[in-house]
Design an enzyme around this catalytic site. Structure first.
Site, PDB file in Angstrom:
ATOM      1  N   LYS A 195      31.448  41.476  40.328  1.00 38.22           N
ATOM      2  CA  LYS A 195      32.248  40.248  40.487  1.00 38.22           C
ATOM      3  C   LYS A 195      31.358  39.014  40.631  1.00 38.22           C
ATOM      4  O   LYS A 195      31.597  37.998  40.000  1.00 38.22           O
ATOM      5  CB  LYS A 195      33.159  40.339  41.728  1.00 38.22           C
ATOM      6  N   ARG A 228      41.641  40.054  49.734  1.00 33.72           N
ATOM      7  CA  ARG A 228      41.327  41.472  49.878  1.00 33.72           C
ATOM      8  C   ARG A 228      42.419  42.232  50.624  1.00 33.72           C
ATOM      9  O   ARG A 228      42.296  43.446  50.798  1.00 33.72           O
ATOM     10  CB  ARG A 228      40.023  41.624  50.669  1.00 33.72           C
ATOM     11  N   ARG A 276      20.662  47.480  44.261  1.00 32.59           N
ATOM     12  CA  ARG A 276      20.792  46.021  44.141  1.00 32.59           C
ATOM     13  C   ARG A 276      19.784  45.282  45.029  1.00 32.59           C
ATOM     14  O   ARG A 276      19.568  45.660  46.184  1.00 32.59           O
ATOM     15  CB  ARG A 276      22.225  45.625  44.540  1.00 32.59           C
ATOM     16  N   ARG A 328      20.714  43.669  50.759  1.00 30.94           N
ATOM     17  CA  ARG A 328      21.736  43.313  51.745  1.00 30.94           C
ATOM     18  C   ARG A 328      21.875  44.438  52.761  1.00 30.94           C
ATOM     19  O   ARG A 328      21.823  45.608  52.391  1.00 30.94           O
ATOM     20  CB  ARG A 328      23.080  43.102  51.035  1.00 30.94           C
ATOM     21  N   ARG A 331      32.624  50.627  52.693  1.00 28.03           N
ATOM     22  CA  ARG A 331      33.189  49.484  51.957  1.00 28.03           C
ATOM     23  C   ARG A 331      34.100  49.976  50.833  1.00 28.03           C
ATOM     24  O   ARG A 331      35.129  49.356  50.545  1.00 28.03           O
ATOM     25  CB  ARG A 331      32.060  48.616  51.388  1.00 28.03           C
TER      26      ARG A 331
HETATM   27  P1  AMP Z   1      31.178  40.721  49.447  1.00 24.42           P
HETATM   28  O1  AMP Z   1      29.951  39.896  49.287  1.00 24.42           O
HETATM   29  O2  AMP Z   1      32.366  40.151  48.730  1.00 24.42           O
HETATM   30  O3  AMP Z   1      30.951  42.182  49.103  1.00 24.42           O
HETATM   31  O4  AMP Z   1      31.562  40.679  51.002  1.00 24.42           O
HETATM   32  C1  AMP Z   1      30.684  41.172  52.001  1.00 24.42           C
HETATM   33  C2  AMP Z   1      31.442  41.401  53.297  1.00 24.42           C
HETATM   34  O5  AMP Z   1      31.982  40.149  53.752  1.00 24.42           O
HETATM   35  C3  AMP Z   1      32.635  42.336  53.217  1.00 24.42           C
HETATM   36  O6  AMP Z   1      32.263  43.710  53.320  1.00 24.42           O
HETATM   37  C4  AMP Z   1      33.465  41.862  54.407  1.00 24.42           C
HETATM   38  O7  AMP Z   1      32.917  42.317  55.630  1.00 24.42           O
HETATM   39  C5  AMP Z   1      33.262  40.355  54.345  1.00 24.42           C
HETATM   40  N1  AMP Z   1      34.278  39.711  53.482  1.00 24.42           N
HETATM   41  C6  AMP Z   1      34.069  39.026  52.320  1.00 24.42           C
HETATM   42  N2  AMP Z   1      35.215  38.582  51.796  1.00 24.42           N
HETATM   43  C7  AMP Z   1      36.200  38.990  52.657  1.00 24.42           C
HETATM   44  C8  AMP Z   1      37.617  38.864  52.678  1.00 24.42           C
HETATM   45  N3  AMP Z   1      38.292  38.230  51.687  1.00 24.42           N
HETATM   46  N4  AMP Z   1      38.290  39.413  53.711  1.00 24.42           N
HETATM   47  C9  AMP Z   1      37.656  40.046  54.723  1.00 24.42           C
HETATM   48  N5  AMP Z   1      36.323  40.223  54.765  1.00 24.42           N
HETATM   49  C10 AMP Z   1      35.593  39.693  53.745  1.00 24.42           C
END
Ligand code: AMP
Length: 218
Positions: A13, A88, A127, A160, A171
């Site tokens: 994404k 989400r 990654r 990360r 996740r």
């Molecule tokens: P991402 O970079 O999109 O994979 O997000 C990393 C982490 O940030 C996720 O595993 C959640 O802990 C938090 N996070 C990001 N976007 C959201 C969202 N829309 N709702 C809740 N937690 C989020």
């Protein structure tokens, strides 16, 4: 053009959102990036979010809904945006509808990038990300020319915290249980476009361009 990118962690994404932002000159809005920035800067938002992120769990809805409400009001989002990692959950999807409704706007398309689970684990464990410019690499599929160094800006590459295997599994479970149901939700609203995300980033991008330019220009 107001777009949502849906898909599990590791579907690409972030990579696709950056390419889309360049092509259509609208911002990528990533709640994950906004939260990581807040953690890095030690802001209260970051302190609240960090423990959830480290466990691979979702940050509470009210927190991310607040972030999005403010971000979409900014000037650069006036001509459209690409939401990457939001919504989400159902409450987030409902809140988004409300926020956009108040602005007299609506989502044009929801692109769901689909990839098998085992492929996602391989992608995420390899990654590496540039600490400076956010460029993403993969140790096997897209390695940097110099070990640990970003080819674009010379910054350091890091893994990360939530890209460790145990957290990745968590996740993916969270995605399956809380986010995947949104695919059917947006399908029922005739907004969903499924994109096969199993190929190279260039092939995936050309599929996205084709779909968006023929079906999503509101
Ligand atoms: P991402 O970079 O999109 O994979 O997000 C990393 C982490 O940030 C996720 O595993 C959640 O802990 C938090 N996070 C990001 N976007 C959201 C969202 N829309 N709702 C809740 N937690 C989020």
């Amino acid at each position: 053009m107001d777009l949502i990118l849906l898909g599990p962690p590791g579907a690409g994404k972030g990579t696709q959102a950056k390419m889309m932002a360049d092509r259509w000159e609208i911002p990528q809005v990533s709640t994950g990036d906004i939260l990581r920035e807040a953690v890095k800067e030690g802001r209260p938002l970051g302190l609240e979010a960090k423990s959830f992120m480290d466990r691979g769990e979702l940050v509470p809805d009210r927190v991310v809904i607040g972030i999005i409400g403010e971000r979409l009001e900014e000037k650069d989002a006036a001509g459209g945006f690409i939401l990457d990692g939001f919504p989400r959950t159902f409450p987030q999807a409902e809140a988004l509808q409300e926020i956009l409704g108040e602005m007299g706007r609506k989502i044009n398309c929801v692109l769901s990038i689909e990839v098998e689970e085992e492929k996602l684990v391989v992608r995420l464990t390899g990654r590496r990300i540039c600490r400076n410019c956010g460029q993403s690499y993969h140790l096997v599929f897209n390695p940097p020319a110099r070990d640990g160094i970003c080819g674009r800006c010379g910054g350091d590459l890091y893994q990360r915290d939530d890209d460790k295997e145990e957290t990745i599994r968590q996740r993916l479970t969270v995605y399956r249980e809380q986010t995947q149901p949104l695919v059917a939700f947006y399908e029922s609203k005739n907004l969903l476009k499924k994109i096969d995300g199993g190929d190279s980033k260039e092939k995936i991008f050309s599929r996205i361009v084709e779909v968006v330019e023929s079906d999503c220009r509101g």
